[in-house]
Design an enzyme around this catalytic site. Sequence first.
Site, mmCIF file in Angstrom:
data_model
loop_
_atom_site.group_PDB
_atom_site.id
_atom_site.type_symbol
_atom_site.label_atom_id
_atom_site.label_comp_id
_atom_site.label_asym_id
_atom_site.label_seq_id
_atom_site.Cartn_x
_atom_site.Cartn_y
_atom_site.Cartn_z
ATOM 1 C CG HIS A 5 -20.480 84.190 69.151
ATOM 2 N ND1 HIS A 5 -20.317 84.824 67.950
ATOM 3 C CD2 HIS A 5 -21.393 84.948 69.836
ATOM 4 C CE1 HIS A 5 -21.102 85.900 67.907
ATOM 5 N NE2 HIS A 5 -21.755 85.997 69.047
ATOM 6 C CG HIS A 44 -20.988 82.463 59.501
ATOM 7 N ND1 HIS A 44 -22.287 82.905 59.500
ATOM 8 C CD2 HIS A 44 -20.303 83.274 60.335
ATOM 9 C CE1 HIS A 44 -22.375 83.948 60.289
ATOM 10 N NE2 HIS A 44 -21.191 84.199 60.820
ATOM 11 C CG ASP A 47 -13.792 84.596 64.707
ATOM 12 O OD1 ASP A 47 -13.528 85.768 65.034
ATOM 13 O OD2 ASP A 47 -14.848 84.031 65.007
HETATM 14 N N1 CMC Z 1 -15.102 72.108 60.662
HETATM 15 C C1 CMC Z 1 -15.576 70.901 60.266
HETATM 16 N N2 CMC Z 1 -16.873 70.624 60.068
HETATM 17 C C2 CMC Z 1 -17.750 71.612 60.267
HETATM 18 C C3 CMC Z 1 -17.342 72.904 60.668
HETATM 19 C C4 CMC Z 1 -15.960 73.127 60.854
HETATM 20 N N3 CMC Z 1 -15.505 74.314 61.230
HETATM 21 N N4 CMC Z 1 -18.421 73.698 60.801
HETATM 22 C C5 CMC Z 1 -19.480 72.947 60.496
HETATM 23 N N5 CMC Z 1 -19.076 71.693 60.171
HETATM 24 C C6 CMC Z 1 -19.922 70.595 59.721
HETATM 25 C C7 CMC Z 1 -20.648 69.971 60.908
HETATM 26 O O1 CMC Z 1 -19.903 68.891 61.452
HETATM 27 C C8 CMC Z 1 -21.938 69.511 60.262
HETATM 28 O O2 CMC Z 1 -21.648 68.332 59.530
HETATM 29 P P1 CMC Z 1 -22.756 67.168 59.361
HETATM 30 O O3 CMC Z 1 -23.960 67.818 58.733
HETATM 31 O O4 CMC Z 1 -22.090 66.178 58.475
HETATM 32 O O5 CMC Z 1 -23.023 66.679 60.736
HETATM 33 C C9 CMC Z 1 -22.229 70.597 59.219
HETATM 34 O O6 CMC Z 1 -20.936 71.167 58.890
HETATM 35 C C10 CMC Z 1 -23.142 71.698 59.724
HETATM 36 O O7 CMC Z 1 -22.632 72.162 60.969
HETATM 37 P P2 CMC Z 1 -23.515 72.854 62.081
HETATM 38 O O8 CMC Z 1 -22.800 72.812 63.384
HETATM 39 O O9 CMC Z 1 -24.908 72.296 62.020
HETATM 40 O O10 CMC Z 1 -23.584 74.328 61.521
HETATM 41 P P3 CMC Z 1 -23.983 75.606 62.343
HETATM 42 O O11 CMC Z 1 -24.528 76.561 61.381
HETATM 43 O O12 CMC Z 1 -24.817 75.247 63.524
HETATM 44 O O13 CMC Z 1 -22.573 76.097 62.936
HETATM 45 C C11 CMC Z 1 -20.579 77.264 63.304
HETATM 46 C C12 CMC Z 1 -21.903 77.227 62.549
HETATM 47 C C13 CMC Z 1 -19.881 78.596 63.030
HETATM 48 C C14 CMC Z 1 -20.851 77.162 64.823
HETATM 49 C C15 CMC Z 1 -19.698 76.086 62.844
HETATM 50 O O14 CMC Z 1 -19.419 76.197 61.471
HETATM 51 C C16 CMC Z 1 -18.407 75.971 63.644
HETATM 52 O O15 CMC Z 1 -18.397 75.348 64.710
HETATM 53 N N6 CMC Z 1 -17.267 76.576 63.141
HETATM 54 C C17 CMC Z 1 -16.030 76.593 63.886
HETATM 55 C C18 CMC Z 1 -16.074 77.675 64.949
HETATM 56 C C19 CMC Z 1 -15.964 79.051 64.340
HETATM 57 O O16 CMC Z 1 -15.104 79.320 63.510
HETATM 58 N N7 CMC Z 1 -16.826 79.967 64.822
HETATM 59 C C20 CMC Z 1 -16.817 81.367 64.397
HETATM 60 C C21 CMC Z 1 -18.031 81.717 63.629
HETATM 61 S S1 CMC Z 1 -17.922 83.314 62.798
HETATM 62 C C22 CMC Z 1 -17.770 84.524 63.995
HETATM 63 C C23 CMC Z 1 -18.739 84.480 65.118
HETATM 64 O O17 CMC Z 1 -19.877 84.020 65.043
HETATM 65 O O18 CMC Z 1 -18.363 84.992 66.167
#
Ligand code: CMC
Length: 436
Positions: free
Chosen positions: A269, A308, A364
């Site tokens: 987050h 996201h 971020d």
């Molecule tokens: N790098 C590589 N792969 C990714 C990433 C990433 N940053 N984010 C998602 N994926 C892949 C993930 O491995 C999954 O792949 P597969 O379907 O092949 O297993 C797919 O994309 C879907 O990921 P998810 O975890 O199910 O998606 P989510 O909607 O639950 O997660 C997220 C959203 C923001 C937690 C995630 O994209 C992430 O961990 N990003 C990096 C951390 C980040 O930058 N967070 C800040 C978010 S914006 C500000 C805030 O919320 O505060």
Amino acid sequence: MEKDQTLTIQDNRTKVTYTVPLDHGAIRAMDLRQMKTGPDDFGVMSYDPAFLNTASCRSAITFIDGDRGILRYRGYPVEVLAEKCSFLEVGYLLLWGELPTPSQMREWVDLVTHHTMIHENIKKFMDGFHHDAHPMGMLISTVAALSTFYSEARSVLDPEVRKLQILRLIGKMPTLAAHAYRHSLGLPYVYPDNELSYTENFMNMLWKKTEPKYVANTTLARALDVLFILHADHEQNCSANVMRSVGSSQADPFVTTAAAAAALSGPLHGGANEEVLRMLDEIGSKDNVPAYIKKIKEGHGRLMGFGHRVYKNYDPRARIIKKAAEEVFEVTGRNPKLDIALEVERIALSDDYFIKHKLYPNVDFYSGIIYQAMGFTPDMFTVMFAIPRTVGWLAQWQEMLQDPEQKIARPRQCYTGYGAREFVPLEQRVTQAKAA
Ligand code: CMC
């Protein structure tokens, strides 16, 4: 509700057909409970870990269209607000629903400004933290501690009491954040200066040395204002959901805000901005970017600042932040990390993996680079997120308390454990229980 907006569901167990209303594209989960196999059946529930497809409230605060990259506060595009408003003006809009008139704005700024002071005992409390305590941990603890100074805050159903705590929280958050920052540097705390704007005063409390009056650089103060506007609210994200959930028990807003800030601190987050800088440090130079991206694609970690839950298109905030970065660098000099970040973005946006998974830079990705150029260390980045997000949390909290449909948040579960088991006394147990 629009006419004829219904869903017809057939229960294949009983062959009974049910028609349930659709409102704002949603069915009510409670409408599923009538679907039973017999009088003793509990009825159908919906199962949705991590709330992937569940609306937990109705809200009139923030609108996001993740596929089209749209973010609006109370109907106004965030791009327009970031260009034309101050942070406190946007705070007023989020909390009270309309942009302020000039006299409402004067009164609002005056009220917030006169709540920036903290009790001297809070300073003593802060002195107790170890010199290398994480500023986010200090912020979370001291916000919670405010609860012990304002016992009337527990009357959360009284609109006047609520308003006073809202003013206190928005006013005091930068003071607590700046004190946490100066504590980690071993510098004496600086008192608020009521003649300065919200962001200028924050800069004063962070960076004033021996000069009698702190004069903020106007470009940097404006950039902070813009960053604060972009971070002010983001509808039902993890921390907003915590704010509503904890607040639904009618806990006071100080401990509730501390809980939301705790949620924000996680690396998935708000903690991501800190992680982005660590990642850019680890990459080290532009030449190493392709190898780093390859590693991510092979399943070793995540590209921080990318992806996201809601935006499956460019995060509109990231676009504005990228522009603000250029303005900040004209004052501070260019942060060398920007070149690595731009290369990460360039390669990731043309890579099949990131295209297929719809992963774009989020808010971020660039914010940390700006904060670092301004002089913040990475452990302050999430604190910088928490200050403006306090407005959003409070707007969500207030809306939740005023919503007659809301009650204490209490999800259901699909139980997967044992059925009733016979107890075996300690001395008769021969097999070892499975570790939890
Ligand atoms: N790098 C590589 N792969 C990714 C990433 C990433 N940053 N984010 C998602 N994926 C892949 C993930 O491995 C999954 O792949 P597969 O379907 O092949 O297993 C797919 O994309 C879907 O990921 P998810 O975890 O199910 O998606 P989510 O909607 O639950 O997660 C997220 C959203 C923001 C937690 C995630 O994209 C992430 O961990 N990003 C990096 C951390 C980040 O930058 N967070 C800040 C978010 S914006 C500000 C805030 O919320 O505060």
